[in-house]
Design an enzyme around this catalytic site. Structure first.
Site, short mmCIF file in Angstrom:
data_model
loop_
_atom_site.label_atom_id
_atom_site.label_comp_id
_atom_site.label_asym_id
_atom_site.label_seq_id
_atom_site.Cartn_x
_atom_site.Cartn_y
_atom_site.Cartn_z
CE1 TYR A 170 4.18 -6.65 3.27
CE2 TYR A 170 3.49 -8.96 3.15
CZ TYR A 170 3.55 -7.69 2.60
OH TYR A 170 2.98 -7.45 1.37
CG ASP A 202 -2.01 -1.02 1.16
OD1 ASP A 202 -2.45 -1.33 0.04
OD2 ASP A 202 -2.43 -1.52 2.23
#
Length: 268
Positions: A122, A63
């Site tokens: 992540y 994002d």
């Protein structure tokens, strides 16, 4: 996509500072890019090298404001194009400074960066204390208190195996299945940062940030492992906590089957 025998498949490992990008995925309107994206900048550079449009596949769609240490991207080009290793200096001489190619290799024509990824890892960076240096702000979430790491890991231990992660998906998530296989979820200290690392086969939209925000909120109010488990099993986003800000999140690494990382023997 139909693959020609006259094409080769190149896998790039790229790093980027997501601060000034509207995410990874290119956004176009009537053929023109409407926002600055990582994919858009990369495809412009590849098109400049090849003198015709080149399409890319990314392992994941980060994002706006989210960074990548090792995003994986594949694309097809003419078999007579430059050697794979030469794409690193060639692209880095064209790309903006907030995108860097870290590695380039020819791989199996069957490899697709998104669909063949075995796992994605992540990391989320948190800096605790009264204040932080100005240069740290775009790359970490600053919180003034010091969380209980043991309590955080006790709650995070619920994140293991095949799980319905609906409670941590954003309202706009369009995934058909909300089930994800989580291999690892742990907090640890590294270089004065509190790091949350999570590895799974795939992630829902804003899933990692929702998990981080929820865990930090529950720790702040003194909640228990059972409270976190209840949220997970509720399958209701409104039961979870706030979404952590984007700047602390990094796409850290991608894993692929070894056989797909090998180039066909007949090409160079």
């Amino acid at each position: 996509m139909e693959i020609s025998q006259n094409q080769k498949n190149i896998l790039l490992t790229i790093s980027y500072d997501g601060t000034n990008f509207c995410g990874w995925q290119k956004q176009t309107k009537e053929g023109a890019e409407t926002f600055r994206t990582v994919q858009g900048e990369l495809e412009k550079a590849l098109t400049k090298i090849h003198k015709h449009p080149i399409e890319t596949n990314g392992s994941g769609r980060t994002d706006s404001g989210v960074h990548a240490a090792r995003q994986a991207v594949n694309f097809f080009c003419d078999i007579k194009s430059m050697r794979a290793s030469n794409f690193l200096p060639a692209l880095n001489s064209i790309l903006p400074k907030d995108i860097r190619v870290m590695d380039a290799a020819e791989v199996s024509p069957l490899l697709h960066a998104r669909f063949n990824a075995l796992s994605r890892t992540y990391r989320y960076k948190i800096k605790c204390g009264k204040t932080i240096f100005a240069h740290e702000q775009p790359y970490t979430w600053h919180i003034r208190r010091y969380p209980d790491i043991a309590a955080l890991n006790e709650m995070a231990s619920c994140l293991s195996g095949e799980l319905d992660c609906t409670a941590f998906s954003a309202a706009g998530d369009q995934s058909i299945s909300k089930s994800r296989y989580i291999k690892k979820a742990v907090f640890f200290i590294e270089n004065d940062y509190l790091i949350f690392e999570i590895c799974a086969n795939a992630f829902l939209w804003k899933m990692v940030r929702s998990i981080v925000g929820t865990l930090l909120h529950l720790d702040e109010i003194g909640a228990s492992k059972k409270d976190f488990k209840d949220i997970l099993e509720s399958k209701m986003r409104e039961k979870a906590g706030p979404t952590a800000p984007p700047q602390g999140l990094f796409l850290w690494s991608i894993e692929y089957p070894e056989d797909l990382l090998k180039a066909p023997p007949e090409t160079f």
